[in-house]
Design a protein around this motif. Structure first.
Motif, PDB file in Angstrom:
ATOM      1  N   UNK A 194       0.793  -1.035  -0.009  1.00  0.00           N
ATOM      2  CA  UNK A 194      -0.238  -0.128   0.064  1.00  0.00           C
ATOM      3  C   UNK A 194       0.725   1.350   0.018  1.00  0.00           C
ATOM      4  N   UNK A 195       0.282   2.264  -0.718  1.00  0.00           N
ATOM      5  CA  UNK A 195       1.077   3.472  -0.545  1.00  0.00           C
ATOM      6  C   UNK A 195       0.769   4.437  -1.724  1.00  0.00           C
ATOM      7  N   UNK A 196       0.433   5.561  -1.496  1.00  0.00           N
ATOM      8  CA  UNK A 196      -0.139   6.651  -2.554  1.00  0.00           C
ATOM      9  C   UNK A 196       1.052   7.578  -2.741  1.00  0.00           C
ATOM     10  N   UNK A 197       1.542   7.736  -4.070  1.00  0.00           N
ATOM     11  CA  UNK A 197       2.766   8.293  -4.281  1.00  0.00           C
ATOM     12  C   UNK A 197       2.296   9.726  -4.954  1.00  0.00           C
ATOM     13  N   UNK A 198       2.620  10.760  -4.133  1.00  0.00           N
ATOM     14  CA  UNK A 198       2.061  12.250  -4.543  1.00  0.00           C
ATOM     15  C   UNK A 198       3.420  12.915  -4.804  1.00  0.00           C
ATOM     16  N   UNK A 199       3.638  13.586  -6.143  1.00  0.00           N
ATOM     17  CA  UNK A 199       4.414  14.497  -6.667  1.00  0.00           C
ATOM     18  C   UNK A 199       4.113  15.762  -6.452  1.00  0.00           C
TER      19      UNK A 199
END
Length: 270
Positions: A194-199
């Motif tokens: 799990x993990x949301x990558x936000x740039x």
């Protein structure tokens, strides 16, 4: 504390002093596996985090603060060494004309990516090709403040154990997990769980406050001058930007990390 438990060094040419001075350079830190931290506040933060110096350096004939006495005793109890020397020699170790009166030498403690537990926190900071040690240290400090799990350094970043980075971290170097990896290592690891990558990027119209962030959130900050490479932006789950109401087109990397980190934290609190 008995002074007999300390070793006195008076000469600049002493081999121990030469070795400690060499820790100001990355290649010697890597070889030794140790780094230098200075100041009562940072060393107290280290002790609170369960870290004791391998070697403690004190100014000779100077009265000790009670917290410094506690650090000295903890160093000796852990089998470390205590040295007393002149203020001039401590200035050489510190690289500052007005040095702190206490310096600690600690084992570095990077965490391998494979051993990182993403469940430790809902917020993680990720920095790509960061070049400024002051920015890196400030990002570590921000991570500590927002309860982040740690800082993941992507590609060729400045050494997190550089004296300037340690100083800017204000002790967070001891409370935050620090991991270094290439992008090719990081992305598969991230996608394996799990993990949301936000740039953060200028190449989007999506306001950073218009998004609901999903835990665990990995906040990706690009290089100070270049930002994120296009392929890295494409790999992100979402790109956001902060409004710039003046002539500046972007924030300093450390400041952007703080703004983004507190937005995610505030959403969690609500």
């Amino acid at each position: 504390m008995s002074d007999s438990q300390r070793r006195q060094i008076t000469g600049f040419s002493n081999p121990t002093i030469k070795r400690l001075r060499s820790l100001r350079e990355k290649k010697h830190r890597k070889r030794e596996g140790h780094f230098l931290a200075e100041g009562l506040r940072i060393l107290t933060e280290a002790l609170d985090a369960g870290k004791t110096p391998k070697l403690l350096v004190l100014v000779e004939d100077a009265p000790l603060h009670p917290l410094a006495e506690k650090i000295e005793q903890a160093t000796l109890d852990a089998g470390g060494e205590v040295i007393e020397t002149s203020e001039a020699i401590i200035a050489k170790l510190s690289g500052k004309s007005n040095p702190q009166s206490i310096i600690g030498i600690y084992a570095d403690h990077p965490t391998p990516l494979a051993e990182l537990d993403r469940k430790l926190s809902d917020i993680w900071l990720v920095a790509q090709a960061l070049r400024d040690p002051g920015n890196l240290g400030t990002i570590l400090r921000t991570g500590d403040a927002i309860g982040a799990g740690g800082l993941i350094l992507i590609d060729d970043c400045v050494d997190p154990f550089a004296v300037e980075a340690v100083r800017a971290s204000m002790g967070a170097i001891f409370t935050q997990k620090i991991t270094q990896a290439s992008w090719e290592e990081f992305l598969p690891w991230l996608r394996s769980g799990e993990g949301q990558l936000v740039g953060t990027s200028l190449n989007t119209d999506k306001d950073y406050q218009a998004v609901r962030y999903s835990p665990p959130t990995f906040l990706l900050i690009g290089n100070e001058a270049q930002g994120l490479p296009a392929s890295y932006e494409t790999a992100c789950d979402i790109l956001v930007k902060m409004p710039m109401m003046g002539k500046a087109d972007s924030l300093n990397a450390a400041m952007a990390s703080a703004v983004m980190g507190y937005e995610v934290l505030n959403q969690r609190r609500k």
